[in-house]
Design a protein around this motif. Structure first.
Motif, PDB file in Angstrom:
ATOM      1  N   ASP A 142       0.829  -1.213   0.000  1.00 44.78           N
ATOM      2  CA  ASP A 142       0.000   0.000   0.000  1.00 44.78           C
ATOM      3  C   ASP A 142       0.858   1.257   0.000  1.00 44.78           C
ATOM      4  O   ASP A 142       0.651   2.163   0.808  1.00 44.78           O
ATOM      5  CB  ASP A 142      -0.939  -0.003   1.215  1.00 44.78           C
ATOM      6  CG  ASP A 142      -2.107  -0.953   1.044  1.00 44.78           C
ATOM      7  OD1 ASP A 142      -2.265  -1.489  -0.062  1.00 44.78           O
ATOM      8  OD2 ASP A 142      -2.837  -1.183   2.015  1.00 44.78           O
ATOM      9  N   ASP A 143       1.844   1.288  -0.892  1.00 42.82           N
ATOM     10  CA  ASP A 143       2.691   2.479  -0.986  1.00 42.82           C
ATOM     11  C   ASP A 143       1.847   3.679  -1.421  1.00 42.82           C
ATOM     12  O   ASP A 143       0.782   3.530  -2.017  1.00 42.82           O
ATOM     13  CB  ASP A 143       3.832   2.245  -1.980  1.00 42.82           C
ATOM     14  CG  ASP A 143       3.335   1.953  -3.377  1.00 42.82           C
ATOM     15  OD1 ASP A 143       3.270   2.883  -4.186  1.00 42.82           O
ATOM     16  OD2 ASP A 143       2.983   0.782  -3.649  1.00 42.82           O
ATOM     17  N   LYS A 144       2.339   4.855  -1.109  1.00 45.45           N
ATOM     18  CA  LYS A 144       1.512   6.067  -1.288  1.00 45.45           C
ATOM     19  C   LYS A 144       1.124   6.329  -2.735  1.00 45.45           C
ATOM     20  O   LYS A 144       0.097   6.965  -3.011  1.00 45.45           O
ATOM     21  CB  LYS A 144       2.237   7.284  -0.709  1.00 45.45           C
ATOM     22  CG  LYS A 144       3.566   7.606  -1.383  1.00 45.45           C
ATOM     23  CD  LYS A 144       4.227   8.799  -0.730  1.00 45.45           C
ATOM     24  CE  LYS A 144       5.549   9.150  -1.397  1.00 45.45           C
ATOM     25  NZ  LYS A 144       6.190  10.322  -0.768  1.00 45.45           N
ATOM     26  N   ASP A 145       1.920   5.869  -3.679  1.00 44.39           N
ATOM     27  CA  ASP A 145       1.609   6.097  -5.092  1.00 44.39           C
ATOM     28  C   ASP A 145       0.865   4.922  -5.732  1.00 44.39           C
ATOM     29  O   ASP A 145       0.606   4.944  -6.940  1.00 44.39           O
ATOM     30  CB  ASP A 145       2.903   6.360  -5.879  1.00 44.39           C
ATOM     31  CG  ASP A 145       3.611   7.614  -5.405  1.00 44.39           C
ATOM     32  OD1 ASP A 145       2.910   8.582  -5.063  1.00 44.39           O
ATOM     33  OD2 ASP A 145       4.852   7.611  -5.353  1.00 44.39           O
ATOM     34  N   CYS A 155      -1.831 -12.394  -3.659  1.00 46.45           N
ATOM     35  CA  CYS A 155      -2.540 -13.446  -2.933  1.00 46.45           C
ATOM     36  C   CYS A 155      -1.932 -13.510  -1.534  1.00 46.45           C
ATOM     37  O   CYS A 155      -0.746 -13.813  -1.373  1.00 46.45           O
ATOM     38  CB  CYS A 155      -2.382 -14.788  -3.639  1.00 46.45           C
ATOM     39  SG  CYS A 155      -3.101 -16.189  -2.745  1.00 46.45           S
ATOM     40  N   PHE A 156      -2.737 -13.197  -0.509  1.00 45.02           N
ATOM     41  CA  PHE A 156      -2.256 -13.155   0.865  1.00 45.02           C
ATOM     42  C   PHE A 156      -2.650 -14.443   1.597  1.00 45.02           C
ATOM     43  O   PHE A 156      -3.833 -14.799   1.661  1.00 45.02           O
ATOM     44  CB  PHE A 156      -2.853 -11.959   1.609  1.00 45.02           C
ATOM     45  CG  PHE A 156      -2.507 -10.628   1.020  1.00 45.02           C
ATOM     46  CD1 PHE A 156      -1.288 -10.025   1.286  1.00 45.02           C
ATOM     47  CD2 PHE A 156      -3.401  -9.971   0.182  1.00 45.02           C
ATOM     48  CE1 PHE A 156      -0.963  -8.793   0.746  1.00 45.02           C
ATOM     49  CE2 PHE A 156      -3.092  -8.738  -0.369  1.00 45.02           C
ATOM     50  CZ  PHE A 156      -1.868  -8.145  -0.087  1.00 45.02           C
ATOM     51  N   LYS A 256      -9.656  -3.706   8.993  1.00 46.24           N
ATOM     52  CA  LYS A 256      -9.752  -2.256   8.807  1.00 46.24           C
ATOM     53  C   LYS A 256      -9.429  -1.837   7.375  1.00 46.24           C
ATOM     54  O   LYS A 256     -10.063  -0.945   6.818  1.00 46.24           O
ATOM     55  CB  LYS A 256      -8.800  -1.537   9.779  1.00 46.24           C
ATOM     56  CG  LYS A 256      -9.117  -1.764  11.252  1.00 46.24           C
ATOM     57  CD  LYS A 256     -10.292  -0.934  11.703  1.00 46.24           C
ATOM     58  CE  LYS A 256     -10.549  -1.101  13.202  1.00 46.24           C
ATOM     59  NZ  LYS A 256      -9.492  -0.533  14.044  1.00 46.24           N
ATOM     60  N   LYS A 257      -8.424  -2.497   6.788  1.00 43.45           N
ATOM     61  CA  LYS A 257      -8.021  -2.134   5.426  1.00 43.45           C
ATOM     62  C   LYS A 257      -8.611  -3.069   4.371  1.00 43.45           C
ATOM     63  O   LYS A 257      -8.379  -2.889   3.186  1.00 43.45           O
ATOM     64  CB  LYS A 257      -6.488  -2.108   5.320  1.00 43.45           C
ATOM     65  CG  LYS A 257      -5.831  -1.107   6.261  1.00 43.45           C
ATOM     66  CD  LYS A 257      -4.381  -0.865   5.922  1.00 43.45           C
ATOM     67  CE  LYS A 257      -4.232   0.024   4.706  1.00 43.45           C
ATOM     68  NZ  LYS A 257      -2.826   0.427   4.461  1.00 43.45           N
ATOM     69  N   ASN A 258      -9.330  -4.087   4.845  1.00 43.26           N
ATOM     70  CA  ASN A 258     -10.056  -5.000   3.948  1.00 43.26           C
ATOM     71  C   ASN A 258      -9.153  -5.761   2.979  1.00 43.26           C
ATOM     72  O   ASN A 258      -9.547  -6.044   1.845  1.00 43.26           O
ATOM     73  CB  ASN A 258     -11.133  -4.235   3.173  1.00 43.26           C
ATOM     74  CG  ASN A 258     -12.201  -3.669   4.085  1.00 43.26           C
ATOM     75  OD1 ASN A 258     -12.669  -4.336   5.000  1.00 43.26           O
ATOM     76  ND2 ASN A 258     -12.564  -2.409   3.843  1.00 43.26           N
TER      77      ASN A 258
END
Length: 319
Positions: A142-145, A155-156, A256-258
């Motif tokens: 989830d880097d800012k860009d 795939c987590f 929270k971040k789904n």
């Protein structure tokens, strides 16, 4: 101590009932907008390294370490690095490559991991990112860009173990690390002027032994043993606290971040012993993970998978 035999070099592919070459062409088709990356998460001691090797022997893959401490060279026992034998010939990246005294930030990890992912994909291999530093994984994905998400589909997989069971296991694992020479390893690294907020000295097991090493020359055998027991107990407590923090971060990412994170409950594995534990690992963790990754890569349902175990090549490893 619970010992889980790692038959890590298991040769088990022939996963899908499709003609040879179809899998690779589906995975690396230029028509796909995004290339694919597998990310393994979990608290310390849950078996992330074991699963990464299992998957890398079933798919054409290379492994990227995402543990912020194991990226440093040195203290292999204290940092619980996977050994060369345990790696079973699978290429590993970002493992023991940074000077032990150097800082290694999330930004450094993003740069090196991004390069490793691109390099692995360029060789037609699947990148598997595995480690317990969930904050670094979050910073990468989830880097800012949104560069990572724009290039790659993830795939987590989350290897989970009930905390009371895991706490018992990590306590036993610390005892095993002590048996394997952790105290002498850290003693040889000891520096009375060292900064424990920098580099590999942040690793659990290093600052906890500081008081013992400073007092050791001035104490008799009985008092040395007492002080060492206290240091080992502190290592165990801090390892359990780390596991709780890591679990909390995974819950935050999921709730929270789904993030779509596939949970694999390995509790039963850690409650068993010997071959029964290996069977439970395959049934509850390695097998389901293989199905999830196959569906992720090739868009083929689990019903198409062949449950055909091949011969095992044991690395002689115990976890």
């Amino acid at each position: 101590m619970m010992k889980v035999a790692l038959s890590m070099c298991k040769q088990t592919v022939s996963l899908l009932n499709v003609p040879s070459g179809v899998l690779k062409s589906n995975f690396f088709s230029p028509r796909q907008q995004k290339e694919k990356v597998v990310i393994l998460m979990g608290a310390t001691g849950t078996g992330k390294s074991r699963l990464s090797i299992d998957l890398a022997t079933r798919f054409p893959a290379e492994i990227i370490n995402s543990d912020k401490i194991q990226v440093h060279a040195g203290l292999d026992i204290a940092t619980n690095k996977i050994t060369e034998e345990e790696q079973c010939g699978i290429p590993h990246h970002l493992l023991g490559i940074i000077d032990p005294n150097a800082d290694f930030s999330a930004t450094n990890f993003i740069d090196l991991a991004s390069h490793a992912v691109a390099s692995i994909l360029s060789r037609g291999q699947l990148p598997i990112i595995a480690g317990g530093s969930n904050s670094y994984i979050e910073a990468l994905v989830d880097d800012k860009d949104f560069r990572f998400r724009s290039k790659y589909q993830c795939c987590f997989l989350w290897v989970d173990v009930a905390m009371p069971v895991l706490h018992q296991y990590v306590s036993e694992r610390v005892d095993k690390m002590v048996e394997n020479g952790m105290v002498n390893e850290v003693r040889n690294f000891f520096d009375s002027n060292a900064n424990y907020a920098r580099g590999i000295r942040k690793a659990i097991g290093v600052p906890e032994l500081d008081r013992y090493f400073r007092a050791e020359p001035f104490l008799d055998k009985q008092h040395r043993a007492k002080l060492l027991r206290e240091a080992i107990q502190e290592i165990k407590r801090n390892t359990c606290k780390l596991a709780c923090r890591q679990l909390g971060k995974i819950h935050r990412l999921r709730n929270k971040k789904n993030w779509k994170i596939h949970r694999l409950d390995a509790t039963e594995v850690f409650c068993r012993r010997g071959e029964n534990a290996d069977e439970a690992w395959e049934e509850l963790v390695a097998g389901p993970s293989t199905e999830i990754v196959a569906e992720f890569l090739y868009n083929i349902s689990s019903e198409a998978l062949l449950a055909k175990p091949a011969s095992r090549v044991s690395c002689g490893i115990m976890l």
